[in-house]
Design an enzyme around this catalytic site. Structure first.
Site, PDB file in Angstrom:
ATOM      1  N   ASP A  82       0.804   0.746  -3.722  1.00  0.00           N
ATOM      2  CA  ASP A  82      -0.413   0.958  -4.509  1.00  0.00           C
ATOM      3  C   ASP A  82      -0.147   0.600  -5.967  1.00  0.00           C
ATOM      4  O   ASP A  82       0.875   1.007  -6.547  1.00  0.00           O
ATOM      5  CB  ASP A  82      -0.863   2.422  -4.411  1.00  0.00           C
ATOM      6  CG  ASP A  82      -2.249   2.623  -5.000  1.00  0.00           C
ATOM      7  OD1 ASP A  82      -3.232   2.408  -4.269  1.00  0.00           O
ATOM      8  OD2 ASP A  82      -2.326   2.984  -6.193  1.00  0.00           O
ATOM      9  N   ILE A  83      -1.048  -0.204  -6.566  1.00  0.00           N
ATOM     10  CA  ILE A  83      -0.896  -0.586  -7.976  1.00  0.00           C
ATOM     11  C   ILE A  83      -1.203   0.624  -8.860  1.00  0.00           C
ATOM     12  O   ILE A  83      -2.265   1.256  -8.732  1.00  0.00           O
ATOM     13  CB  ILE A  83      -1.834  -1.754  -8.332  1.00  0.00           C
ATOM     14  CG1 ILE A  83      -1.525  -2.966  -7.458  1.00  0.00           C
ATOM     15  CG2 ILE A  83      -1.702  -2.125  -9.805  1.00  0.00           C
ATOM     16  CD1 ILE A  83      -2.458  -4.143  -7.659  1.00  0.00           C
ATOM     17  N   GLU A 109      -6.767  -1.512  -4.243  1.00  0.00           N
ATOM     18  CA  GLU A 109      -5.521  -1.936  -4.870  1.00  0.00           C
ATOM     19  C   GLU A 109      -4.313  -1.495  -4.029  1.00  0.00           C
ATOM     20  O   GLU A 109      -3.196  -1.415  -4.524  1.00  0.00           O
ATOM     21  CB  GLU A 109      -5.406  -1.346  -6.284  1.00  0.00           C
ATOM     22  CG  GLU A 109      -5.225   0.159  -6.361  1.00  0.00           C
ATOM     23  CD  GLU A 109      -6.541   0.944  -6.369  1.00  0.00           C
ATOM     24  OE1 GLU A 109      -6.514   2.109  -6.767  1.00  0.00           O
ATOM     25  OE2 GLU A 109      -7.588   0.378  -5.978  1.00  0.00           O
TER      26      GLU A 109
END
Length: 374
Positions: free
Chosen positions: A247-248, A290
């Site tokens: 996950d960003i 994301e």
């Protein structure tokens, strides 16, 4: 077959290995022919009237025919080992020696002449038109050599002398027709296979396009779920499986500060790093906005961990002009398949690892080993 290695050594192809394998099988069957011929002759001598002395029978009916056939087989085996490109011709020579030796010993049995077709039809197995005619030439040589033996020549009528070459020619023609038609069938099969492969490739491309995310070119969430179900089934059958969620970090702030176009560029860059660092056996997908998911196969947990760590570090060290030179980080959760976990439970525990990575500082990889309760 041992092949001495030099810088100029020829590496045998798969076809050459199979060719040599069948040569060896045929030569082994020739050993059986020699043994059976000797046993039948001995049985006939013991149980039937045989107009030969024991010494004459042993030498001229058992020993020398067996020795001649054995020498032919040994010679063909040597050629196969040293000069494999000529092995089919050597095999034909060995079968010619065996066939005409048997014919010479049993020339008073009319049907035994059919033995001369053995080398011709053996050559058919290799779909070599030239080989069929070479075998025919060998039979003609064997025939004319045997014709020089007075006892055999006297046994033949004028019709026999003419009909035997015609018989061989007719058999060769039939063998040639078989080879030609077989080659045509194989060519048709090859063309059909190539057409089928082309269709499969086209369908695969279309299928992939329907299953991939348009922005990142990774698999989309729907296709990932399908692959995950199949991967879990394979893991139940003993295949290694590792699941990672990436996950960003602070992606909402990126969109709010630099705009959604900048956010899309970051997604593309992150997905590219993921694709460049996974193996051809692995499956990567854009699971959410994301968030990315990776299925990893055929490797140990340590190798999977090293892979996702490499991805995380490369992302962390990449500056982005779209963000005025700022850096982006990702958090990672990783866990391996375990038989006691359902596929839903496995995903939940990887998600828990990802949440722990977020909660404890971000820009890190957390595994089930880091969380005692997972």
């Amino acid at each position: 077959m041992k092949i001495p290695f030099t810088q100029s050594s020829h590496i045998p192809t798969d076809y050459e290995f199979k060719h040599s394998k069948w040569i060896k099988k045929i030569l082994r069957s020739y050993w059986l022919v020699i043994c059976l011929h000797a046993l039948v002759q001995i049985a006939c001598y013991v149980f039937l009237a045989y107009d030969r002395t024991p010494a004459d029978f042993i030498v001229n009916v058992v020993i020398w025919p067996s020795a001649a056939g054995s020498a032919g087989i040994l010679f063909a085996s040597w050629i196969d080992r040293r000069f494999s490109s000529y092995s089919s011709y050597a095999m034909s020579a060995a079968s010619t020696i065996i066939a005409w030796t048997i014919i010479h010993v049993n020339y008073d049995i009319r049907i035994i002449m059919a033995a001369c077709l053995l080398p011709i039809f053996s050559s058919v197995l290799f779909f070599n038109k030239k080989g069929v005619w070479v075998s025919f030439a060998m039979q003609m040589i064997g025939y004319f050599l045997l014709l020089g033996v007075p006892s055999y020549r006297q046994f033949l009528s004028s019709f026999d002398i003419v009909s035997i070459p015609v018989f061989l020619l007719a058999g060769t023609y039939v063998a040639q027709v078989i080879v030609t038609s077989s080659i045509e069938v194989l060519d048709d099969l090859k063309d059909n296979m190539l057409a089928k492969q082309d269709l499969i490739v086209r369908n695969a491309i279309m299928t992939k396009q329907s299953k991939t995310d348009g922005l990142t070119n990774l698999y989309n969430q729907s296709s990932f779920k399908d692959y995950y179900d199949k991967a879990y089934e394979y893991a139940n059958n003993g295949m290694s499986l590792h699941l990672a969620l990436i996950d960003i970090d602070d992606f909402k702030a990126i969109n709010d500060t630099y705009g959604h176009r900048a956010g899309d560029v970051i997604l593309e860059k992150v997905s590219l790093i993921i694709k460049e660092n996974i193996t051809s056996s692995d499956i990567a997908a854009r699971y959410g906005g994301e968030e990315f998911a990776i299925l990893m196969f055929e490797q140990s947990f340590e190798q999977a961990y090293a892979m996702v760590e490499q991805i995380r570090q490369k992302i962390a060290h990449m500056g982005h002009l779209e963000l005025d030179g700022a850096f982006v980080t990702v958090s990672v959760g990783l866990k391996s398949y375990s038989p006691h976990l359902s596929k839903d439970k496995l995903f939940e525990e990887v998600d828990a690892c990802l949440y722990a990575a977020k909660r404890t500082g971000k820009n890190k990889t957390v595994t089930s080993l880091d969380l005692p309760n997972v």
